[in-house]
Design an enzyme around this catalytic site. Structure first.
Site, PDB file in Angstrom:
ATOM      1  N   GLU A   1       0.916  -1.229   0.074  1.00  0.00           N
ATOM      2  CA  GLU A   1       0.048  -0.004  -0.007  1.00  0.00           C
ATOM      3  C   GLU A   1       0.845   1.216   0.091  1.00  0.00           C
ATOM      4  OE1 GLU A   1      -2.916   0.342   3.137  1.00  0.00           O
ATOM      5  OE2 GLU A   1      -3.773   1.882   2.323  1.00  0.00           O
TER       6      GLU A   1
ATOM      7  N   GLU B   1     -12.232   2.338   4.458  1.00  0.00           N
ATOM      8  CA  GLU B   1     -11.344   2.483   5.596  1.00  0.00           C
ATOM      9  C   GLU B   1     -11.214   3.977   5.865  1.00  0.00           C
ATOM     10  OE1 GLU B   1      -6.768   1.032   6.626  1.00  0.00           O
ATOM     11  OE2 GLU B   1      -7.140   2.887   4.925  1.00  0.00           O
TER      12      GLU B   1
HETATM   13  C1  LER Z   1      -3.657   1.311   6.127  1.00  0.00           C
HETATM   14  O1  LER Z   1      -4.277   0.844   5.143  1.00  0.00           O
HETATM   15  C2  LER Z   1      -3.693   2.818   6.038  1.00  0.00           C
HETATM   16  O2  LER Z   1      -4.201   3.249   4.810  1.00  0.00           O
HETATM   17  C3  LER Z   1      -2.318   3.829   6.521  1.00  0.00           C
HETATM   18  O3  LER Z   1      -2.715   4.930   6.993  1.00  0.00           O
HETATM   19  C4  LER Z   1      -1.778   2.948   7.658  1.00  0.00           C
HETATM   20  O4  LER Z   1      -1.110   3.683   8.374  1.00  0.00           O
HETATM   21 MN    MN Z   2      -5.401   2.296   3.567  1.00  0.00          MN
END
Ligand code: LER
Ligand code: MN
Length: 264
Positions: free
Chosen positions: A147, A241
């Site tokens: 990510e 999220e």
């Molecule tokens: C986790 O998916 C994310 O987006 C981050 O901000 C984790 O620190």
């Molecule tokens: Mn994230």
């Protein structure tokens, strides 16, 4: 694409819209109409495998991805830990999430566990840790989703280009990208171009508005984002999220309204 929501146990990590005991939260999200969740577990062993499988199947839920930030936030270990024992522990913990992901037929997100590069050579140390987990993931048939995270949280892999560079370097079908609209809004020149460039490397997708609140509370153009994402051929989860508002019901309502508005 499928609508999805992050569900987690109590943790220091903020952007989890639904937190609490899984015995309560999974029936709750199922009633809200979700078929997919992203699980943020304190440990792969929070529940026995059988308990977890039963809880998921009783509530007709599948796991679209496993988050893996807990060891970073609570155990002070990372892929770049100076102490080699701590670094090995981080690799070991991620391998445990990979084992669980294999049983649940899902993928593992590689985010905060990367830690911070503070001196020359730390990038290579991070790559070495990632490679070790990737070998295990290949053996277990699990995808690792790297990510890109904004610069205020991390200095390793901020952009889609940073992520693609690593994918080319490690050259494995088991290494993909998870993109997050909140981070892209900070780091990318164009969110749309970044999504197109990532193309078929995308295996998971986080949605949150520009301020990390529910979609509709900021200034991102999700209709256009989803159009571009669709044009890459992506057919995975859109996982909410985001930071819950003070009122959890209101948070959930806004997320549902977004998904409904986009035809989910
Ligand atoms: C986790 O998916 C994310 O987006 C981050 O901000 C984790 O620190
Ligand atoms: Mn994230």
């Amino acid at each position: 694409m499928q609508k999805c929501i992050v569900v987690g146990e109590e943790t220091k990590f903020g952007p989890i819209p639904i937190k609490g005991d899984l015995n309560d939260t999974l029936p709750y999200v199922s009633k809200l109409g979700y078929k997919y969740i992203e699980l943020n577990l304190r440990s792969p062993f929070t529940l026995s495998m059988q308990e977890l499988k039963n809880l998921l199947s009783d509530n007709d839920l599948k796991v679209a991805a496993l988050s893996s930030g807990y060891p970073y936030f609570h155990e002070n270990v990372s892929f770049t830990s100076k102490d080699s024992i701590q670094r090995k522990k981080a690799i070991h913990r991620i391998n445990e999430y990979i084992n669980l992901a294999s049983l649940l037929e899902t993928q593992v997100i590689i985010g905060s566990i990367r830690g911070t590069a503070v001196e020359e050579g730390d990038y290579e140390v991070f790559i070495d840790s990632l490679q070790q987990c990737l070998w295990h993931a290949e053996k277990m048939g699990v995808v690792l989703a790297l990510e890109p995270i904004n610069r205020y949280e991390m200095n390793l892999v901020n952009t889609v280009d940073d992520g693609l560079k690593i994918i080319h370097l490690l050259n494995s079908d088991n290494l993909k990208l998870i993109l997050d609209t909140f981070h892209m809004n900070i780091e990318e020149k164009s969110i749309y171009d970044a999504i197109s460039t990532a193309g078929d490397a995308i295996s998971h997708f986080h949605v949150a508005d520009s301020n990390r609140k529910p979609m509709g509370c900021g200034h991102l153009d999700f209709t256009r984002i989803l159009e571009v994402l669709t044009s890459t051929g992506y057919n995975g989860a859109l996982s909410a999220e985001l930071l819950p508002l003070s009122d959890q019901e209101e948070t959930v309502k806004l997320i549902s309204a977004f998904f409904e508005g986009e035809g989910f």
